[in-house]
Design an enzyme around this catalytic site. Structure first.
Site, PDB file in Angstrom:
ATOM      1  CD  GLU A 102      -1.909   3.874   3.630  1.00 55.31           C
ATOM      2  OE1 GLU A 102      -3.079   4.169   3.933  1.00 55.31           O
ATOM      3  OE2 GLU A 102      -1.636   3.053   2.716  1.00 55.31           O
ATOM      4  CB  CYS A 147      -5.842  -1.773   4.510  1.00 55.86           C
ATOM      5  SG  CYS A 147      -4.085  -2.242   4.499  1.00 55.86           S
ATOM      6  CB  CYS A 199      -1.674   0.295   6.281  1.00 57.00           C
ATOM      7  SG  CYS A 199      -1.084  -0.073   4.616  1.00 57.00           S
ATOM      8  CB  CYS A 207      -0.879   0.016   1.244  1.00 55.92           C
ATOM      9  SG  CYS A 207      -2.060  -1.338   1.338  1.00 55.92           S
ATOM     10  CE1 TYR A 228       0.931 -10.782  17.969  1.00 54.09           C
ATOM     11  CE2 TYR A 228       2.170  -9.179  16.689  1.00 54.09           C
ATOM     12  CZ  TYR A 228       2.085 -10.404  17.310  1.00 54.09           C
ATOM     13  OH  TYR A 228       3.155 -11.251  17.272  1.00 54.09           O
ATOM     14  CD1 TRP A 277       6.812  -8.322  16.012  1.00 46.97           C
ATOM     15  CD2 TRP A 277       7.027  -6.377  14.942  1.00 46.97           C
ATOM     16  NE1 TRP A 277       7.747  -8.497  15.032  1.00 46.97           N
ATOM     17  CE2 TRP A 277       7.894  -7.318  14.364  1.00 46.97           C
ATOM     18  CE3 TRP A 277       6.993  -5.086  14.426  1.00 46.97           C
ATOM     19  CZ2 TRP A 277       8.728  -6.998  13.293  1.00 46.97           C
ATOM     20  CZ3 TRP A 277       7.820  -4.784  13.373  1.00 46.97           C
ATOM     21  CH2 TRP A 277       8.670  -5.733  12.807  1.00 46.97           C
TER      22      TRP A 277
END
Length: 145
Positions: A58, A90, A93, A56, A127, A129
């Site tokens: 971004e 999205c 992203c 995308c 989430y 990471w």
């Protein structure tokens, strides 16, 4: 939306819209993004659509900014070609933007409903990471090692 949201950065929207109007090519490049760096510079980029799943706008922008030595972004916006206006990021992203820039602001909405929100408002209860957080603690933010 947080109480301290910054005003809508119309110059940023116009920068992305200009790229979308002047650089879009068929179905391969249909979205443009613009981000304002902490030092005030504006970075722009286009998506790279491919049936295998291209990045995308971004995400292309994150690499473009890094290539220009920009590692701190304040605000980002995506704009569609054919005068589609502001398009929210999205899900993928949203997660990547949050991982790289947890204090980032994102311009969303249309017309009178344009507003600037925190990336955390767009991805609540996100989430974490964990591997990325460990790397960041050891070496600093992405791109600073």
């Amino acid at each position: 939306m947080t109480a301290q949201s910054p005003p809508v950065d119309h110059e940023l929207i116009e920068a992305a819209a200009h790229v979308a109007r002047t650089r879009s090519r068929g179905d391969n490049h249909t979205m443009a993004a613009a981000a304002r760096a902490r030092d005030g510079r504006i970075v722009t980029a286009m998506n790279a659509y491919h049936f295998t799943g291209g990045p995308c706008a971004e995400l292309v922008l994150l690499g473009t900014a890094a290539a220009q030595g920009i590692h701190e972004l304040d605000t980002i916006v995506a704009v569609g070609d054919r005068d589609r206006g502001v398009v929210p990021p999205c899900g993928r992203c949203r997660q990547v933007l949050l991982d790289y820039f947890p204090a980032l602001h994102v311009i969303v909405g249309a017309g009178e409903r344009l507003r600037t929100v925190s990336i955390t408002d767009l991805l609540p209860e996100s989430y974490i990471w964990a591997d990325h957080q460990l790397d960041t603690e050891e070496t600093g933010p992405p791109g600073t090692d």
